[in-house]
Design an enzyme around this catalytic site. Structure first.
Site, PDB file in Angstrom:
ATOM      1  N   GLY A   1      -3.685  -9.678  24.321  1.00 52.78           N
ATOM      2  CA  GLY A   1      -3.097  -9.352  24.685  1.00 52.78           C
ATOM      3  C   GLY A   1      -2.628  -8.644  26.493  1.00 52.78           C
TER       4      GLY A   1
ATOM      5  N   SER B   1      -7.608 -12.803  25.594  1.00 57.25           N
ATOM      6  CA  SER B   1      -7.630 -12.891  26.793  1.00 57.25           C
ATOM      7  C   SER B   1      -8.123 -13.770  28.196  1.00 57.25           C
ATOM      8  CB  SER B   1      -8.309 -11.766  27.826  1.00 57.25           C
ATOM      9  OG  SER B   1      -7.634 -10.268  27.421  1.00 57.25           O
TER      10      SER B   1
ATOM     11  N   HIS C   1      -3.081 -12.746  11.410  1.00 57.33           N
ATOM     12  CA  HIS C   1      -2.832 -12.698  13.350  1.00 57.33           C
ATOM     13  C   HIS C   1      -3.278 -11.220  13.587  1.00 57.33           C
ATOM     14  CE1 HIS C   1      -2.403 -11.895  17.807  1.00 57.33           C
ATOM     15  NE2 HIS C   1      -3.124 -13.672  17.677  1.00 57.33           N
TER      16      HIS C   1
ATOM     17  N   ASN D   1      -0.617 -20.294  20.859  1.00 58.79           N
ATOM     18  CA  ASN D   1      -0.696 -19.403  19.907  1.00 58.79           C
ATOM     19  C   ASN D   1       0.878 -18.571  21.359  1.00 58.79           C
ATOM     20  OD1 ASN D   1       1.055 -17.796  18.608  1.00 58.79           O
ATOM     21  ND2 ASN D   1      -0.652 -16.571  18.485  1.00 58.79           N
TER      22      ASN D   1
ATOM     23  N   GLU E   1     -10.814 -13.204  17.482  1.00 55.23           N
ATOM     24  CA  GLU E   1      -9.723 -12.461  17.780  1.00 55.23           C
ATOM     25  C   GLU E   1      -9.862 -10.866  18.404  1.00 55.23           C
ATOM     26  OE1 GLU E   1      -6.675 -14.736  18.996  1.00 55.23           O
ATOM     27  OE2 GLU E   1      -5.306 -13.152  17.802  1.00 55.23           O
TER      28      GLU E   1
ATOM     29  N   LYS F   1       3.511 -16.688  20.289  1.00 56.18           N
ATOM     30  CA  LYS F   1       3.812 -15.661  19.734  1.00 56.18           C
ATOM     31  C   LYS F   1       5.664 -15.744  19.579  1.00 56.18           C
ATOM     32  CE  LYS F   1      -0.413 -13.428  21.049  1.00 56.18           C
ATOM     33  NZ  LYS F   1      -1.372 -12.638  21.404  1.00 56.18           N
TER      34      LYS F   1
ATOM     35  N   GLU G   1      -1.478  -9.427  15.236  1.00 59.90           N
ATOM     36  CA  GLU G   1      -0.026  -8.752  15.470  1.00 59.90           C
ATOM     37  C   GLU G   1       0.830  -8.861  13.954  1.00 59.90           C
ATOM     38  OE1 GLU G   1       0.332 -11.217  18.303  1.00 59.90           O
ATOM     39  OE2 GLU G   1      -0.918  -9.719  19.966  1.00 59.90           O
TER      40      GLU G   1
HETATM   41  P1  13P Z   1      -4.172 -12.946  24.279  1.00 57.50           P
HETATM   42  O1  13P Z   1      -4.698 -14.589  24.869  1.00 57.50           O
HETATM   43  O2  13P Z   1      -2.513 -13.156  25.536  1.00 57.50           O
HETATM   44  O3  13P Z   1      -5.065 -12.105  24.687  1.00 57.50           O
HETATM   45  O4  13P Z   1      -3.843 -13.306  22.868  1.00 57.50           O
HETATM   46  C1  13P Z   1      -4.600 -13.816  22.017  1.00 57.50           C
HETATM   47  C2  13P Z   1      -3.759 -14.172  20.865  1.00 57.50           C
HETATM   48  O5  13P Z   1      -3.306 -13.245  20.692  1.00 57.50           O
HETATM   49  C3  13P Z   1      -4.196 -15.474  20.195  1.00 57.50           C
HETATM   50  O6  13P Z   1      -3.446 -15.180  19.200  1.00 57.50           O
END
Ligand code: 13P
Length: 253
Positions: A171, A212, A95, A8, A165, A10, A97
């Site tokens: 993040g 992570s 998601h 992803n 997640e 983002k 976010e």
């Molecule tokens: P990270 O791997 O940067 O922690 O993000 C995970 C994520 O939100 C994937 O959708």
């Protein structure tokens, strides 16, 4: 079953040239792996360009979001039918976010249904903001799953993947990474919730872990948390690290 590794991206990278370079480098590794299905979810604007580079089946493109209707006066939105017409197979829905931007369980449910109807495989994201010692977070996750799947038939479940997640592990501001046991506990919860909702013969709904994930911990999550794949954020933007994750996944039994 092949391991499913989804990157992803983002809202990265900043430009299309960089996106092309990253995708080509990832595809080069992904194309050599028999036991891994790689999916890269770039920002919408790069999809058309990257699609031209996405030859073969081992490294395909997905989207990070989609709207609930296939057309209409929805300024700024992208429909699942449009994604499907671009040849995309996967769409991430719900998601965390996006949920913080105001996406409710009800909206997530509509998006799940619209995605399935358009022929996409929906990667439904669930996860708690924090853990408590009473196990309330388990109820929270089960409820997210239940509400996201209202009106989704058992047959349609073959187009659903569930990604766990935990927000506290996602993040660069994450508190600490999840342990393989944290993820295993929720893998079991997801299976139990699906069996409760659809019956014991629910079939296999792939479960992913995200938060992570890096080249060091990826194999452990795959081997010890009984997940079918990983949803990778930051580490998917570095083609070398993501390539290492893909190669590790290839080796996990
Ligand atoms: P990270 O791997 O940067 O922690 O993000 C995970 C994520 O939100 C994937 O959708």
């Amino acid at each position: 079953m092949k391991k499913l590794i989804i990157g992803n991206w983002k809202m990265y990278p900043a430009g299309v040239k960089e996106a092309r370079e990253k995708f080509v480098a990832i595809k080069k590794v992904a194309g050599t792996l028999k036991n891994v299905q790689t999916v890269v979810c770039p920002p919408f604007v790069f999809v058309g360009d990257l699609k031209k580079l996405a030859t073969g089946h081992r490294c395909v493109l997905g989207a990070q979001n989609a709207w609930i209707e296939n057309d209409g006066a929805y300024t700024g939105e992208v429909s699942p039918a449009m994604l499907s017409s671009m040849g995309l197979d996967y769409v991430i829905i719900g998601h965390s976010e996006r949920r913080v931007l105001g996406e409710t369980n009800e909206l997530v449910n509509k998006k799940v249904i619209a995605g399935i109807k358009a022929g996409l495989t929906v990667v439904l994201c669930v996860g708690e903001r924090e853990r408590d010692t009473d196990g309330e977070y388990m109820k929270y996750i089960a409820n997210q799953i239940r509400l996201a799947l209202v009106g989704v038939s058992k047959k349609d479940l073959s187009n659903v993947i569930i990604a766990y997640e935990p927000i506290w592990a996602v993040g660069k501001n994450s508190i600490h990474p999840a342990t393989t046991n944290d993820a295993l506990e929720v893998t079991i919860l997801v299976k139990k919730t699906l069996a409760y909702l659809y019956g014991k013969d629910v079939g296999t709904v792939p479960i992913l872990y995200g938060g992570s994930v890096d080249a060091k911990n990826c194999a452990e999550f795959l081997a010890k948390s009984h997940v079918d794949g990983l949803l990778v954020g930051r580490s998917s933007l570095d083609a070398t690290i993501f390539g290492e994750i893909l190669k590790s996944a290839e080796k996990v039994k």
